[in-house]
Design a protein around this motif. Structure first.
Motif, mmCIF file in Angstrom:
data_model
loop_
_atom_site.group_PDB
_atom_site.id
_atom_site.type_symbol
_atom_site.label_atom_id
_atom_site.label_comp_id
_atom_site.label_asym_id
_atom_site.label_seq_id
_atom_site.Cartn_x
_atom_site.Cartn_y
_atom_site.Cartn_z
ATOM 1 N N LYS A 56 46.342 -32.259 -14.056
ATOM 2 C CA LYS A 56 46.937 -32.023 -12.732
ATOM 3 C C LYS A 56 46.132 -32.704 -11.624
ATOM 4 O O LYS A 56 46.680 -33.387 -10.765
ATOM 5 C CB LYS A 56 47.021 -30.510 -12.444
ATOM 6 N N SER A 57 44.812 -32.499 -11.666
ATOM 7 C CA SER A 57 43.972 -33.081 -10.613
ATOM 8 C C SER A 57 43.968 -34.600 -10.686
ATOM 9 O O SER A 57 44.053 -35.281 -9.662
ATOM 10 C CB SER A 57 42.533 -32.565 -10.721
ATOM 11 N N THR A 58 43.897 -35.109 -11.904
ATOM 12 C CA THR A 58 43.886 -36.564 -12.086
ATOM 13 C C THR A 58 45.185 -37.165 -11.540
ATOM 14 O O THR A 58 45.164 -38.173 -10.831
ATOM 15 C CB THR A 58 43.739 -36.908 -13.585
ATOM 16 N N GLY A 92 34.927 -29.485 -9.080
ATOM 17 C CA GLY A 92 35.201 -30.720 -9.797
ATOM 18 C C GLY A 92 36.318 -31.500 -9.123
ATOM 19 O O GLY A 92 36.242 -32.722 -8.984
ATOM 20 N N ASP A 93 37.338 -30.753 -8.694
ATOM 21 C CA ASP A 93 38.476 -31.407 -8.058
ATOM 22 C C ASP A 93 38.050 -32.075 -6.763
ATOM 23 O O ASP A 93 38.502 -33.152 -6.441
ATOM 24 C CB ASP A 93 39.563 -30.390 -7.757
ATOM 25 N N ARG A 94 37.179 -31.397 -6.060
ATOM 26 C CA ARG A 94 36.714 -31.944 -4.790
ATOM 27 C C ARG A 94 35.993 -33.256 -5.014
ATOM 28 O O ARG A 94 36.180 -34.215 -4.289
ATOM 29 C CB ARG A 94 35.735 -30.981 -4.122
ATOM 30 N N LEU A 141 50.398 -28.900 -3.945
ATOM 31 C CA LEU A 141 49.796 -27.601 -4.240
ATOM 32 C C LEU A 141 49.343 -27.641 -5.688
ATOM 33 O O LEU A 141 50.130 -27.978 -6.575
ATOM 34 C CB LEU A 141 50.820 -26.472 -4.098
ATOM 35 N N GLU A 142 48.097 -27.306 -5.901
ATOM 36 C CA GLU A 142 47.604 -27.328 -7.276
ATOM 37 C C GLU A 142 46.857 -26.040 -7.560
ATOM 38 O O GLU A 142 46.058 -25.587 -6.750
ATOM 39 C CB GLU A 142 46.651 -28.525 -7.466
ATOM 40 N N THR A 143 47.131 -25.442 -8.719
ATOM 41 C CA THR A 143 46.360 -24.251 -9.081
ATOM 42 C C THR A 143 45.387 -24.603 -10.192
ATOM 43 O O THR A 143 45.571 -25.563 -10.929
ATOM 44 C CB THR A 143 47.239 -23.107 -9.623
HETATM 45 MG MG LIG Z 1 42.417 -29.427 -11.749
#
Ligand SMILES: [Mg+2]
Ligand SMILES: Nc1nc2c(ncn2[C@@H]2O[C@H](COP(=O)(O)OP(=O)(O)OP(=O)(O)O)[C@@H](O)[C@H]2O)c(=O)[nH]1
Length: 307
Positions: A56-58, A92-94, A141-143
């Motif tokens: 998701k983050s990628t 990590g996402d940041r 929006l990501e969880t």
């Molecule tokens: Mg993520």
């Protein structure tokens, strides 16, 4: 602050978000006046859901670049239902999105939401309203993590992207979690791994089994390799196609759904406060079986009767 906000000052946006997060009563006032100033929102609110580690983050990171290449401004709200603090998994996402930090057209915010309704902070919807009023063209929006928050995200977003991977059992997991129903767009990420085509066929078969007519939106099933930025333009295009499919009436219905979610959160919050403040004498009566919990509930919530 309102003036600065409307002029597009990111610091004013950050301050407004802090007001909402700290449940400052001025936040409601601000939101209402902003909604009056900016009646219509043309933001695409995109929920990214999927199992932990699906990418998701990628993908969000790659989508940001794609949106930026078109000159669109982008906001990302990372929601962490597992933590009462921002940090932990969010960190990590940041870092991953770090290279967008210098970019004035990208705004990233993390929010912790433990204890909130279904894991999705009640403040999330307020903050979302701010981001829309600010005029971001795309809001992601990501969880972090799994569970109810994925389904909640679909109540809040206009477009829900379900990220699956060819890894064993992903489709089965998705069916179990009720994620098939909430998907507006599927992407099979990690399409560099074996099994992507098979998963695609499984999802398609499941879609055809479901009730449908000539107006049914069959969520397109894409393949991406997030880490290589492959398939990203197509993914964004699929999201935009869904927007066109919704049209203004479809979008209106989505926003009503969001309002219902917001109302539900507000009601639960009020009820929780009432429950917490209930006198011990009433609790004792429930405990002794003199009255039922439901009767007391009706009383503390101020209902006259069972209707
Ligand atoms: Mg993520
Ligand atoms: N092989 C392969 N690996 C990928 C791909 N996309 C992402 N990854 C890797 O998969 C891992 C998890 O990716 P994330 O983007 O952090 O996944 P996530 O869904 O955000 O994970 P959580 O936030 O923990 O739920 C990382 O090591 C990525 O580099 C892909 O297309 N192929």
């Amino acid at each position: 602050m309102l003036q600065q906000f409307l002029e597009g000052d990111l610091r004013a946006l950050a301050r407004a978000i802090t007001l909402i997060e700290s449940a400052d009563p001025r936040a409601d006032e601000l939101l209402i006046s902003l909604r009056q100033q900016r009646q219509t929102s043309s933001s695409l609110v995109i929920g990214m859901t999927g199992a932990p580690g699906a990418g998701k983050s990628t993908l969000t990171d790659a989508l940001i670049s794609q949106c930026r290449s078109k000159g669109a401004r982008v906001a990302v709200l990372c929601i962490d239902p597992s933590s009462p603090f921002s940090g932990g998994a969010i960190l990590g996402d940041r870092i991953r999105m770090g290279r967008h930090y210098q970019d004035q057209g990208v705004f990233v915010r993390s929010m912790a939401s433990r204890g909130a309704l279904g894991g999705l902070a009640k403040t999330t919807v307020g903050v979302l309203g701010l981001l829309e009023a600010f005029g971001f063209e795309f809001i992601f929006l990501e969880t972090v993590g799994v569970g109810q928050s994925e389904v909640d995200i679909a109540s809040v977003a206009d477009h829900t992207v379900v990220v699956l991977t060819p890894a064993g059992g992903d489709a089965v997991q998705a069916f179990k979690a009720g994620i098939m129903e909430i998907a507006d767009v599927f992407t099979i990420n990690k399409a560099d791994l074996p099994g992507a085509d098979r998963l695609m066929r499984e999802i398609r078969a499941a879609q055809e089994l479901g009730a449908h007519d000539e107006n049914t939106w069959f969520a397109p099933i894409l393949q991406t390799i997030g880490s290589e930025k492959e398939g990203i333009a197509e993914l964004l295009e699929a999201i935009q196609n869904h927007r066109n499919h919704l049209g203004s009436e479809g979008l209106r219905l989505r926003r009503l759904e969001r309002a219902r979610f917001e109302l539900n959160a507000a009601i639960q919050e009020l009820a929780r406060t009432r429950a917490k403040n209930t006198e011990s004498s009433l609790l004792e009566q429930i405990s002794l079986g003199v009255v039922t919990a439901r009767e007391v509930a009706l009383q503390v919530l101020g209902f006259q009767n069972l209707d």
